[in-house]
Design a protein around this motif. Sequence first.
Motif, short mmCIF file in Angstrom:
data_model
loop_
_atom_site.label_atom_id
_atom_site.label_comp_id
_atom_site.label_asym_id
_atom_site.label_seq_id
_atom_site.Cartn_x
_atom_site.Cartn_y
_atom_site.Cartn_z
N CYS A 104 -31.89 6.70 4.03
CA CYS A 104 -32.57 7.95 3.67
C CYS A 104 -32.73 8.01 2.16
N ASP A 105 -33.50 9.01 1.72
CA ASP A 105 -33.66 9.21 0.28
C ASP A 105 -32.54 10.10 -0.25
N ASN A 106 -32.71 10.59 -1.45
CA ASN A 106 -31.67 11.39 -2.09
C ASN A 106 -31.95 12.88 -2.01
N GLY A 107 -32.59 13.32 -0.94
CA GLY A 107 -32.89 14.73 -0.76
C GLY A 107 -31.64 15.55 -0.54
N PRO A 108 -31.72 16.86 -0.79
CA PRO A 108 -30.53 17.72 -0.65
C PRO A 108 -30.01 17.78 0.78
N GLU A 109 -30.88 17.55 1.79
CA GLU A 109 -30.42 17.58 3.17
C GLU A 109 -29.46 16.44 3.47
N PHE A 110 -29.59 15.33 2.73
CA PHE A 110 -28.79 14.14 3.00
C PHE A 110 -27.64 13.92 2.00
N THR A 111 -27.63 14.68 0.92
CA THR A 111 -26.59 14.49 -0.10
C THR A 111 -25.59 15.64 -0.16
N CYS A 112 -25.81 16.69 0.64
CA CYS A 112 -24.89 17.83 0.59
C CYS A 112 -23.57 17.48 1.29
N LEU A 113 -22.56 18.28 1.03
CA LEU A 113 -21.23 18.03 1.58
C LEU A 113 -21.22 18.12 3.10
N TYR A 114 -21.99 19.04 3.65
CA TYR A 114 -22.03 19.19 5.12
C TYR A 114 -22.47 17.89 5.79
N PHE A 115 -23.54 17.28 5.28
CA PHE A 115 -24.05 16.04 5.89
C PHE A 115 -23.07 14.89 5.69
N LEU A 116 -22.48 14.80 4.51
CA LEU A 116 -21.54 13.71 4.24
C LEU A 116 -20.31 13.80 5.14
N GLN A 117 -19.81 15.00 5.34
CA GLN A 117 -18.66 15.16 6.24
C GLN A 117 -19.03 14.83 7.68
#
Length: 276
Positions: A181-194
């Motif tokens: 994926c790219d570095n968009g906020p949907e993929f870099t936020c803490l919720y997605f990383l967890q």
Amino acid sequence: MVTPAACRAAAQWLHHERRLSERRACRPTRCPRRTKRYQSVRVEPEGLRQAIRDIAYAQPRYGIRRVHWWVRQQGFKTGRHRVRRIYREEGLVVRKRRRKRLKAVVRRPMSVPTGPVQRWSMDFVHDQLSDGRRFRIFNVVDDFSRQSAACDAATSLPSSSVTRTLELAFAEHGRPEALVCDNGPEFTCLYFLQWAARHRLDVQYIDPGKPIQNAFCESFNGRMRDECLNAQWFESLRDARAVIADWRTHYNECRPHSALGYQTPNDFALTCRAAA
């Protein structure tokens, strides 16, 4: 280099329009009189022209290669040159959209997965409804089989919606080993990383400003925009979801993919699983 067909056409024009004799019309064009008098004896298969028109009208963005593949699937034993001639005579040539010329850059080669459900690519596409409201489409593509693993359209797609769509795709196709994926906020936020850590997923981010590193999903997005979004007029979000779902089904089950040897993504994935 002037082709014999061009010489014959020039001689025909001089003979009929300028009312020159056949001998005088053929002399400056260097067209043999036998060539000018030639009448084609080739027999066109019955129904071929109508079949080409039908598929071209049903899929306006199909080019000559996919039209030829389609008529061959319908039982017509004909070559590509004949299909190309009829395709052009009927005025069905697809107009190419001009693209912005980009500067040459050093590109990093991408590693290609060796089987289905190993690596998925994700990205968003934007469009708008007839009343001007904008909406987004979240696309997920299997990098090996080119299958559309998931496709969700909404006016807002935060990380919670993204992860919910991915979990539904996991239930249908299985869980991949990695996500690109790219570095968009949907993929870099803490919720997605967890969420990715709980599912033990390897999230691979592309370099900023390098969409070529997410080439598989970018290619799918281009096909969707060209064959679906640019060809439709959406009155509501429900209408857009229905049209996009129909196109996704056609893409996975009916549309031949040149990178897969003109198999459909579903057929290619089934073949790979059977051979594994």
